[in-house]
Design a protein around this motif. Sequence first.
Motif, PDB file in Angstrom:
ATOM      1  N   ASP A  94       0.848  -1.191   0.000  1.00 54.93           N
ATOM      2  CA  ASP A  94       0.000   0.000   0.000  1.00 54.93           C
ATOM      3  C   ASP A  94       0.885   1.243   0.000  1.00 54.93           C
ATOM      4  O   ASP A  94       1.002   1.957   0.988  1.00 54.93           O
ATOM      5  N   GLN A 133       0.626   3.594  -2.644  1.00 51.90           N
ATOM      6  CA  GLN A 133       0.112   4.337  -3.789  1.00 51.90           C
ATOM      7  C   GLN A 133       0.432   5.825  -3.690  1.00 51.90           C
ATOM      8  O   GLN A 133       0.705   6.481  -4.687  1.00 51.90           O
ATOM      9  N   ALA A 180       6.191  -1.566 -10.161  1.00 49.30           N
ATOM     10  CA  ALA A 180       5.553  -2.088  -8.952  1.00 49.30           C
ATOM     11  C   ALA A 180       5.851  -3.567  -8.749  1.00 49.30           C
ATOM     12  O   ALA A 180       5.982  -4.035  -7.617  1.00 49.30           O
ATOM     13  N   ASP A 205       3.574   8.891  -6.205  1.00 56.54           N
ATOM     14  CA  ASP A 205       2.262   8.663  -6.802  1.00 56.54           C
ATOM     15  C   ASP A 205       2.363   7.371  -7.624  1.00 56.54           C
ATOM     16  O   ASP A 205       3.389   6.686  -7.585  1.00 56.54           O
ATOM     17  N   TYR A 206       1.349   7.051  -8.378  1.00 57.89           N
ATOM     18  CA  TYR A 206       1.384   5.797  -9.113  1.00 57.89           C
ATOM     19  C   TYR A 206       0.682   5.931 -10.453  1.00 57.89           C
ATOM     20  O   TYR A 206      -0.153   6.808 -10.662  1.00 57.89           O
ATOM     21  N   ALA A 207       1.066   5.064 -11.362  1.00 57.47           N
ATOM     22  CA  ALA A 207       0.389   4.916 -12.653  1.00 57.47           C
ATOM     23  C   ALA A 207      -0.166   3.496 -12.728  1.00 57.47           C
ATOM     24  O   ALA A 207       0.417   2.559 -12.170  1.00 57.47           O
ATOM     25  N   LYS A 208      -1.277   3.315 -13.431  1.00 57.54           N
ATOM     26  CA  LYS A 208      -1.976   2.031 -13.423  1.00 57.54           C
ATOM     27  C   LYS A 208      -1.506   1.076 -14.518  1.00 57.54           C
ATOM     28  O   LYS A 208      -1.579  -0.145 -14.347  1.00 57.54           O
ATOM     29  N   ASP A 209      -1.072   1.609 -15.667  1.00 57.45           N
ATOM     30  CA  ASP A 209      -0.784   0.724 -16.784  1.00 57.45           C
ATOM     31  C   ASP A 209       0.509   1.155 -17.479  1.00 57.45           C
ATOM     32  O   ASP A 209       0.520   2.141 -18.221  1.00 57.45           O
ATOM     33  N   PRO A 214       1.609  -1.110 -13.896  1.00 61.00           N
ATOM     34  CA  PRO A 214       1.670  -0.710 -12.486  1.00 61.00           C
ATOM     35  C   PRO A 214       3.054  -0.142 -12.150  1.00 61.00           C
ATOM     36  O   PRO A 214       4.053  -0.853 -12.228  1.00 61.00           O
ATOM     37  N   THR A 215       3.088   1.140 -11.823  1.00 59.33           N
ATOM     38  CA  THR A 215       4.368   1.828 -11.637  1.00 59.33           C
ATOM     39  C   THR A 215       4.256   2.840 -10.508  1.00 59.33           C
ATOM     40  O   THR A 215       3.262   3.568 -10.419  1.00 59.33           O
ATOM     41  N   TYR A 216       5.250   2.871  -9.664  1.00 59.98           N
ATOM     42  CA  TYR A 216       5.372   3.935  -8.675  1.00 59.98           C
ATOM     43  C   TYR A 216       6.205   5.064  -9.269  1.00 59.98           C
ATOM     44  O   TYR A 216       7.233   4.822  -9.913  1.00 59.98           O
TER      45      TYR A 216
END
Length: 332
Positions: A2, A4, A84, A300-304, A306-308
């Motif tokens: 966790d 994010q 991630a 922060d994070y990106a979804k596609d 999955p990346t921090y």
Amino acid sequence: MDLQFQDLIGLVQKFRFTNLWFTNQVPREQIDGVVAAWDIEVPILDIDRDFVTPASASQAIGGGSVEGKRMDMATSFKHRALNANELAALRKPGSNARDSMGQAWLDMRARHMQQRYGAYLDEYLISQALTGTLTITVNGLTRSISYGVPGVNTFNFAGTPWSTVTTNISAHIAQMKERMVMSSGLQPRWLLGSSRTLEYIVRNDSTKAYFGHATPAGGILANGLAGQMFDGLSIVPIDSVYSSAGETEEFTSSHIALNTVYVLPDFGDGWISMQVGTDVYFNPVSQGFVETHGPISWVDYAKDPPTYLVYYRYTRLPAIKVPGAICRATVA
């Protein structure tokens, strides 16, 4: 894990790098916004003996400020992407403590950015500002900032170099001290240069004669004894280096040129400071923008995929308010 969103501001602001002399000497001055602004002061040293009686009206006086400087600060805004899945694979042997290992991994990345784009870059900015001119690149364009150091405060002793043992080094330093006092009204405190250059003081015939040594005394610089010759100046060798673009080896450029020395007063925001502006970032937890003085860092994070995303932002600019406080000499 966790992770994010993580606020790393407190983390990056507490880091200290003790090997950076200028960064640790120059005070930070918090400024709201992103524009650096200061007055250039010319000292008024005349003694006003024109007093009044208690019942008299006040007397008008002239101001000491002759010029104001106002310019955009330099902003470092960087990010690093961390996969991630790579972080998810981290764990201590024999445990499932992936969260703590992932947090330590992100903290390390934030520390590296504060080191490279914060403290070490500040050391460079300050050392260049002390030359009288700071040149930086902003969005690919070169900007040059002139701090207005008086030409009479720059000396060239290359014709009688300090490397020659018979050169009267103490007379050179006396000239610099006198000029600094006349230009700024401040008391000289520091004599700065590279170890190679300052060693010339130890080898100099006048230094040997002063201390009664036939050969150089190795502890003279280390113990501050040579300062006795120069009315208490503290002599500090500064050998910190950096790497310039295009260099074939790392760390080959010196913050103080090998043939250069400075005479400076005590560091204080009356004549020099690092003006630190405010930076804004979006906090998805509070769903709002947050404004604070830098440096700042967050995750922060990106979804596609999955990346921090570890971000770093820092807005600042050296301000020299009494340019006459800087005396610089070429000695070899």
